[in-house]
Design an enzyme around this catalytic site. Structure first.
Site, mmCIF file in Angstrom:
data_model
loop_
_atom_site.group_PDB
_atom_site.id
_atom_site.type_symbol
_atom_site.label_atom_id
_atom_site.label_comp_id
_atom_site.label_asym_id
_atom_site.label_seq_id
_atom_site.Cartn_x
_atom_site.Cartn_y
_atom_site.Cartn_z
ATOM 1 N N HIS A 218 -3.331 7.126 2.261
ATOM 2 C CA HIS A 218 -3.748 5.820 1.745
ATOM 3 C C HIS A 218 -5.140 5.523 2.293
ATOM 4 O O HIS A 218 -5.407 5.692 3.491
ATOM 5 C CB HIS A 218 -2.746 4.756 2.196
ATOM 6 C CG HIS A 218 -3.239 3.368 2.015
ATOM 7 N ND1 HIS A 218 -3.789 2.931 0.826
ATOM 8 C CD2 HIS A 218 -3.289 2.317 2.874
ATOM 9 C CE1 HIS A 218 -4.154 1.663 0.972
ATOM 10 N NE2 HIS A 218 -3.859 1.266 2.196
ATOM 11 N N ASN B 61 -10.342 -0.227 -0.258
ATOM 12 C CA ASN B 61 -8.885 -0.074 -0.144
ATOM 13 C C ASN B 61 -8.256 -0.714 -1.378
ATOM 14 O O ASN B 61 -8.337 -1.925 -1.562
ATOM 15 C CB ASN B 61 -8.426 -0.761 1.149
ATOM 16 C CG ASN B 61 -6.918 -0.747 1.343
ATOM 17 O OD1 ASN B 61 -6.163 -0.584 0.397
ATOM 18 N ND2 ASN B 61 -6.489 -0.947 2.581
ATOM 19 N N CYS C 127 0.821 -1.219 0.000
ATOM 20 C CA CYS C 127 0.000 0.000 0.000
ATOM 21 C C CYS C 127 0.850 1.262 0.000
ATOM 22 O O CYS C 127 0.350 2.354 -0.255
ATOM 23 C CB CYS C 127 -0.944 0.002 1.194
ATOM 24 S SG CYS C 127 -1.993 -1.444 1.254
HETATM 25 N N1 COA Z 1 -18.649 -8.140 10.135
HETATM 26 C C1 COA Z 1 -19.266 -8.146 11.316
HETATM 27 N N2 COA Z 1 -18.614 -8.309 12.488
HETATM 28 C C2 COA Z 1 -17.294 -8.493 12.430
HETATM 29 C C3 COA Z 1 -16.581 -8.514 11.223
HETATM 30 C C4 COA Z 1 -17.310 -8.334 10.042
HETATM 31 N N3 COA Z 1 -16.733 -8.321 8.823
HETATM 32 N N4 COA Z 1 -15.284 -8.699 11.481
HETATM 33 C C5 COA Z 1 -15.156 -8.775 12.814
HETATM 34 N N5 COA Z 1 -16.387 -8.660 13.390
HETATM 35 C C6 COA Z 1 -16.695 -8.685 14.809
HETATM 36 C C7 COA Z 1 -15.756 -9.558 15.587
HETATM 37 O O1 COA Z 1 -16.262 -10.882 15.636
HETATM 38 C C8 COA Z 1 -15.783 -8.908 16.966
HETATM 39 O O2 COA Z 1 -16.972 -9.308 17.641
HETATM 40 P P1 COA Z 1 -16.975 -9.480 19.239
HETATM 41 O O3 COA Z 1 -16.668 -8.108 19.796
HETATM 42 O O4 COA Z 1 -18.364 -9.926 19.510
HETATM 43 O O5 COA Z 1 -15.916 -10.480 19.547
HETATM 44 C C9 COA Z 1 -15.924 -7.413 16.638
HETATM 45 O O6 COA Z 1 -16.494 -7.347 15.310
HETATM 46 C C10 COA Z 1 -14.637 -6.654 16.663
HETATM 47 O O7 COA Z 1 -13.656 -7.392 15.936
HETATM 48 P P2 COA Z 1 -12.271 -6.770 15.555
HETATM 49 O O8 COA Z 1 -11.513 -7.719 14.678
HETATM 50 O O9 COA Z 1 -11.616 -6.277 16.823
HETATM 51 O O10 COA Z 1 -12.747 -5.549 14.651
HETATM 52 P P3 COA Z 1 -12.127 -4.110 14.464
HETATM 53 O O11 COA Z 1 -12.884 -3.095 15.221
HETATM 54 O O12 COA Z 1 -10.619 -4.144 14.624
HETATM 55 O O13 COA Z 1 -12.443 -3.851 12.935
HETATM 56 C C11 COA Z 1 -11.278 -3.908 10.848
HETATM 57 C C12 COA Z 1 -11.934 -4.724 11.939
HETATM 58 C C13 COA Z 1 -10.677 -4.860 9.833
HETATM 59 C C14 COA Z 1 -12.338 -3.014 10.202
HETATM 60 C C15 COA Z 1 -10.180 -3.009 11.469
HETATM 61 O O14 COA Z 1 -9.339 -3.758 12.300
HETATM 62 C C16 COA Z 1 -9.335 -2.318 10.444
HETATM 63 O O15 COA Z 1 -9.830 -1.571 9.624
HETATM 64 N N6 COA Z 1 -8.026 -2.507 10.506
HETATM 65 C C17 COA Z 1 -7.092 -1.874 9.612
HETATM 66 C C18 COA Z 1 -7.218 -2.519 8.306
HETATM 67 C C19 COA Z 1 -6.446 -1.827 7.280
HETATM 68 O O16 COA Z 1 -6.487 -0.639 7.196
HETATM 69 N N7 COA Z 1 -5.739 -2.584 6.499
HETATM 70 C C20 COA Z 1 -5.027 -2.115 5.416
HETATM 71 C C21 COA Z 1 -3.798 -1.461 5.797
HETATM 72 S S1 COA Z 1 -2.954 -1.180 4.353
#
Ligand code: COA
Length: 335
Positions: free
Chosen positions: A260, A291, A124
């Site tokens: 980004h 993304n 990225c």
């Molecule tokens: N839909 C619904 N629920 C989801 C889910 C989805 N796609 N993915 C995870 N969950 C749930 C999990 O089961 C968890 O539930 P719980 O609290 O009951 O256990 C809850 O949502 C939180 O999970 P978590 O993995 O901690 O989510 P998050 O708040 O970190 O959000 C992302 C997930 C991926 C949106 C976030 O971590 C993110 O954007 N990270 C950066 C990603 C990024 O920018 N990547 C590219 C970099 S180049």
């Protein structure tokens, strides 16, 4: 032995972005289409990432095809003939030929005349790496007009059933022409990497293991979302402030913030951490584009230009970050 020194080489006094172009695949994929396979909802995805829809490339919309389409627009915008291009840098992680690079193919299809052409693998962060390299080439005199392309078909490496990635990524391409300028148009780059966090975003498997498996499966992209989120939100804001400082500016001199497009909440957290003034207009292309890794910054800037939010002469802070972990930031002047 002769004592004669080697000739020194110098280039243009300054480098700038001379033209910008983008290509968005035709097929729009709303959240409703991806939620079923990951037991999610449109509301959850919008709340956690800001994404409403993304674009998925068709088989015809290859990495080469999208690169050429974005490049033609950038060259037209710059008023530069392909024959004037003596450097082509393609930033991508989704050109699935191990060798050679896609850049020579892009250059040939555009009608460039045997320019130096190579790919950059910085995920990225690749587009900002390419812009930094191109600016250095123009200033050092190793090239005069360099085309920099950021392009991805991330759908080829996406596990549609993975809740952590399936809704985030999409496809597209963006390109700029970097060339000589009377005034500085590309500020000093602040860039680096953190191999300690190599595992946070990567291909799940090594291709050799895939080929040796009884039932080969594409080595999908896997990500530790929360850890990436924390790193990007806080560490990258510091890198952005350093890039502004190295350009001899303060946040008050900025017109645009074009990070980004990883997650709308990461963008907001960075803007808060850098204390960007309310007047700085912020790129939010992720809502419609998802993304797109190396393509996301030029795509986002293009949307701001199209919407009248970015004007020629505006000063934009770019920050790119991702797998590696790799990052690069610089202030640029909008062409
Ligand atoms: N839909 C619904 N629920 C989801 C889910 C989805 N796609 N993915 C995870 N969950 C749930 C999990 O089961 C968890 O539930 P719980 O609290 O009951 O256990 C809850 O949502 C939180 O999970 P978590 O993995 O901690 O989510 P998050 O708040 O970190 O959000 C992302 C997930 C991926 C949106 C976030 O971590 C993110 O954007 N990270 C950066 C990603 C990024 O920018 N990547 C590219 C970099 S180049």
């Amino acid at each position: 032995m002769s004592a004669r020194p080697l000739a020194a080489q110098t280039g243009a006094a300054h480098a700038a972005i001379l033209g910008l172009g983008a290509y968005r695949p035709a097929r729009v994929v709303p959240n409703a289409e991806v939620v079923e396979a990951i037991d999610s909802s449109d509301e959850w995805i919008q709340q956690r990432s800001g994404i409403k829809e993304r674009r998925f490339a068709s088989p015809e919309e290859t990495v080469q095809m999208m690169s050429v389409a974005a490049s033609r627009r950038a060259l037209e915008h710059a008023g530069i003939d392909p024959r004037q291009v003596d450097g082509v840098i393609v930033a991508t992680v989704s050109h699935f030929m191990q060798l050679p690079a896609v850049a020579p193919l892009v250059a040939t299809e555009l009608g460039c005349e045997q320019p130096v052409a190579f790919d950059v693998s910085a995920a990225c962060a690749g587009f900002c790496h390419g812009v930094a390299l191109a600016a250095d080439m123009v200033r050092a005199g190793s090239a005069r007009h360099v085309l920099v392309v950021g392009v991805e078909r991330l759908t080829d490496m996406l596990d549609r059933t993975d809740r952590g990635t399936a809704f985030i990524f999409g496809d597209g391409a963006g390109a700029v022409v970097v060339g000589p300028s009377e005034t500085p148009g590309i500020g000093p780059v602040v860039w680096g990497s953190d191999g300690e966090q190599y595992d946070l975003i990567r291909s799940r498997d090594d291709w050799r293991d895939v080929m040796a498996a009884e039932t080969p499966v594409t080595p999908h992209l896997v990500m530790q979302g929360s850890a990436v989120f924390r790193w990007a939100s806080f560490t990258m804001a510091k890198i952005g402030l350093q890039a502004i400082d190295r350009a001899g500016l303060t946040v008050d001199d900025l017109d645009l913030f074009v990070p980004h497009q990883a997650n709308m909440r990461i963008t907001d957290a960075m803007a808060r951490a850098m204390k960007l003034p309310a007047g700085v207009r912020i790129a939010r292309d992720i809502a419609e584009q998802g993304n797109t890794s190396a393509a996301s910054i030029p795509l986002a800037l293009q949307r701001m230009v199209d919407d009248g939010e970015a004007r020629s002469g505006d000063r934009a802070l770019l920050i790119a970050f991702g797998a590696g972990l790799a990052y690069a930031a610089q202030v640029v002047v909008v062409p």
